[in-house]
Design a protein around this motif. Sequence first.
Motif, PDB file in Angstrom:
ATOM      1  N   ALA A 136      18.811  81.318 100.365  1.00 26.28           N
ATOM      2  CA  ALA A 136      18.517  81.506  98.946  1.00 26.28           C
ATOM      3  C   ALA A 136      18.782  82.932  98.461  1.00 26.28           C
ATOM      4  N   PRO A 137      18.449  83.982  99.234  1.00 34.08           N
ATOM      5  CA  PRO A 137      18.710  85.347  98.745  1.00 34.08           C
ATOM      6  C   PRO A 137      20.189  85.646  98.496  1.00 34.08           C
ATOM      7  N   TYR A 138      21.083  84.845  99.085  1.00 36.67           N
ATOM      8  CA  TYR A 138      22.516  85.065  98.862  1.00 36.67           C
ATOM      9  C   TYR A 138      22.933  84.661  97.443  1.00 36.67           C
ATOM     10  N   ASN A 139      22.059  83.981  96.734  1.00 34.11           N
ATOM     11  CA  ASN A 139      22.315  83.684  95.323  1.00 34.11           C
ATOM     12  C   ASN A 139      21.969  84.955  94.535  1.00 34.11           C
ATOM     13  N   VAL A 140      22.812  85.965  94.691  1.00 32.62           N
ATOM     14  CA  VAL A 140      22.469  87.337  94.321  1.00 32.62           C
ATOM     15  C   VAL A 140      22.361  87.582  92.818  1.00 32.62           C
ATOM     16  N   ILE A 141      22.920  86.708  91.989  1.00 33.79           N
ATOM     17  CA  ILE A 141      22.809  86.932  90.549  1.00 33.79           C
ATOM     18  C   ILE A 141      21.782  86.000  89.915  1.00 33.79           C
ATOM     19  N   SER A 142      20.968  85.355  90.748  1.00 32.40           N
ATOM     20  CA  SER A 142      19.897  84.539  90.191  1.00 32.40           C
ATOM     21  C   SER A 142      18.823  85.460  89.613  1.00 32.40           C
ATOM     22  N   TYR A 143      18.052  84.944  88.677  1.00 28.58           N
ATOM     23  CA  TYR A 143      16.955  85.715  88.094  1.00 28.58           C
ATOM     24  C   TYR A 143      15.686  85.367  88.846  1.00 28.58           C
ATOM     25  N   SER A 144      15.119  86.337  89.565  1.00 27.31           N
ATOM     26  CA  SER A 144      13.941  86.077  90.390  1.00 27.31           C
ATOM     27  C   SER A 144      12.780  87.003  90.052  1.00 27.31           C
ATOM     28  N   ASP A 145      12.907  87.742  88.971  1.00 31.33           N
ATOM     29  CA  ASP A 145      11.853  88.656  88.555  1.00 31.33           C
ATOM     30  C   ASP A 145      10.758  87.888  87.809  1.00 31.33           C
ATOM     31  N   GLN A 146       9.738  88.611  87.332  1.00 32.01           N
ATOM     32  CA  GLN A 146       8.688  87.968  86.564  1.00 32.01           C
ATOM     33  C   GLN A 146       9.280  87.332  85.296  1.00 32.01           C
ATOM     34  N   THR A 147       8.688  86.226  84.883  1.00 35.03           N
ATOM     35  CA  THR A 147       9.184  85.508  83.718  1.00 35.03           C
ATOM     36  C   THR A 147       8.891  86.297  82.446  1.00 35.03           C
ATOM     37  N   ARG A 148       9.877  86.387  81.576  1.00 41.74           N
ATOM     38  CA  ARG A 148       9.694  87.085  80.307  1.00 41.74           C
ATOM     39  C   ARG A 148       8.808  86.232  79.386  1.00 41.74           C
ATOM     40  N   LEU A 149       8.005  86.901  78.571  1.00 42.39           N
ATOM     41  CA  LEU A 149       6.993  86.199  77.777  1.00 42.39           C
ATOM     42  C   LEU A 149       7.599  85.145  76.850  1.00 42.39           C
ATOM     43  N   ARG A 150       8.632  85.520  76.121  1.00 39.95           N
ATOM     44  CA  ARG A 150       9.221  84.556  75.185  1.00 39.95           C
ATOM     45  C   ARG A 150       9.822  83.380  75.944  1.00 39.95           C
ATOM     46  N   THR A 151      10.403  83.654  77.093  1.00 36.55           N
ATOM     47  CA  THR A 151      10.969  82.586  77.923  1.00 36.55           C
ATOM     48  C   THR A 151       9.896  81.577  78.294  1.00 36.55           C
ATOM     49  N   ALA A 152       8.742  82.068  78.758  1.00 30.77           N
ATOM     50  CA  ALA A 152       7.658  81.173  79.160  1.00 30.77           C
ATOM     51  C   ALA A 152       7.206  80.296  77.998  1.00 30.77           C
ATOM     52  N   VAL A 153       7.073  80.888  76.820  1.00 30.34           N
ATOM     53  CA  VAL A 153       6.631  80.128  75.647  1.00 30.34           C
ATOM     54  C   VAL A 153       7.680  79.098  75.236  1.00 30.34           C
ATOM     55  N   GLU A 154       8.949  79.488  75.269  1.00 29.71           N
ATOM     56  CA  GLU A 154      10.014  78.564  74.889  1.00 29.71           C
ATOM     57  C   GLU A 154      10.076  77.360  75.830  1.00 29.71           C
ATOM     58  N   LEU A 155       9.887  77.600  77.117  1.00 26.99           N
ATOM     59  CA  LEU A 155       9.921  76.488  78.074  1.00 26.99           C
ATOM     60  C   LEU A 155       8.725  75.569  77.889  1.00 26.99           C
TER      61      LEU A 155
END
Length: 382
Positions: free
Chosen positions: A278-297
């Motif tokens: 999984a770490p080889y998927n180097v351009i994946s977003y694995s940081d904390q979720t952005r607030l607006r993103t969480a609300v939109e989902l």
Amino acid sequence: MALDLTSTFRPNIQPEYSISSRNILRQKLVSKPLIIMAQKKPKIDGVSDELNSIASQNLDHAPARRRVRSAFASVQQQLDHILFKMAPDGIRTDEWYEINSNGQEIFCKSWLPKPGVRIKGALCFCHGYGDTCTFFFEGIAKHIAASGYGVYAIDHPGFGLSEGLHGYVPSFDAIADNVNEQYDIMKSRPEIRGLPRFIFGQSMGGAIALKALLKAPNEWDGIVLVAPMCKISEEVAPPVPLQKVLIFLSKLMPQAKLVPAKDLAELAFRESKKKQMAPYNVISYSDQTRLRTAVELLNATKYIESHVEKVASPMLILHGAADKVTDPLISQFLYENASSKDKTLKLYEDGFHCILEGEPDDRILTVLSDIISWLDSRTSLK
């Protein structure tokens, strides 16, 4: 990779905030700049210090993600994974960028059968949260293309190689509109013009595919969903007061990374050897979720849940029975409540979230075969 709804909607904010508490918080946020520290990326085992240095750079913007992908492309294809080791030969691939109606460069890719193989239809892919169509999906697409399908994919704005702030979803509607816009362009390509076309979504991509289908039901001949995120279970959904806090904060600092993230690979991959890739998927977003993103989902799943009876297209749903990222009971809910007369639900015993990437080899091949068989049975009727 998919989104862990539990972590997304359990932010590091005390739920007992009252209205007055939120007013005080707002004053503090306005008067004092918010400093957000990015997560330090773990070192990738098995690659050089130089590649690790490349992978550790800030990926907020597309040019950096494109440089990192370019540096790792050959390394990824050499991984000891069945999707890469058994990828069919002779598949024709193409990559390009389209400028969408918002002026963003959208990464597009296609996989076509080798010359001489009749194309039966088009399969258009929507990737999951944080993911891209340039890693594991490369192998998935090649297997499906070898069976006679034109496979097409895009990276959503803010993900993969497309423009946009990494991991930021300012509007879920805009993502679904972008999917329909880009695939409308691709469906006019000469190799698939007039052929059956299916939309294919995985995890969050399942929600995107459903929203795109609901917006343009006559543009698709069917939908394939793998572990779709289409309803928030009561066990995972945040209390209403906490939802209000999230919405309030997302208006103040929508791009802020304040929602803790879990190690999704631990939950999503059943086989430890595949989980280590999984770490080889180097351009994946694995940081904390952005607030607006969480609300939109959260809002997107509410919308889909309330409109699920309007899903009338032929539908195939595939889900691991032991999935702890998106609940298989939600797929059961979708299957039972959609108005489609042609719908199939397949649950895979002991399967985790990534049934196309993280399961034993024979299971991965079974899921691929189930998708191809379903497509074959519907394209032969055309």
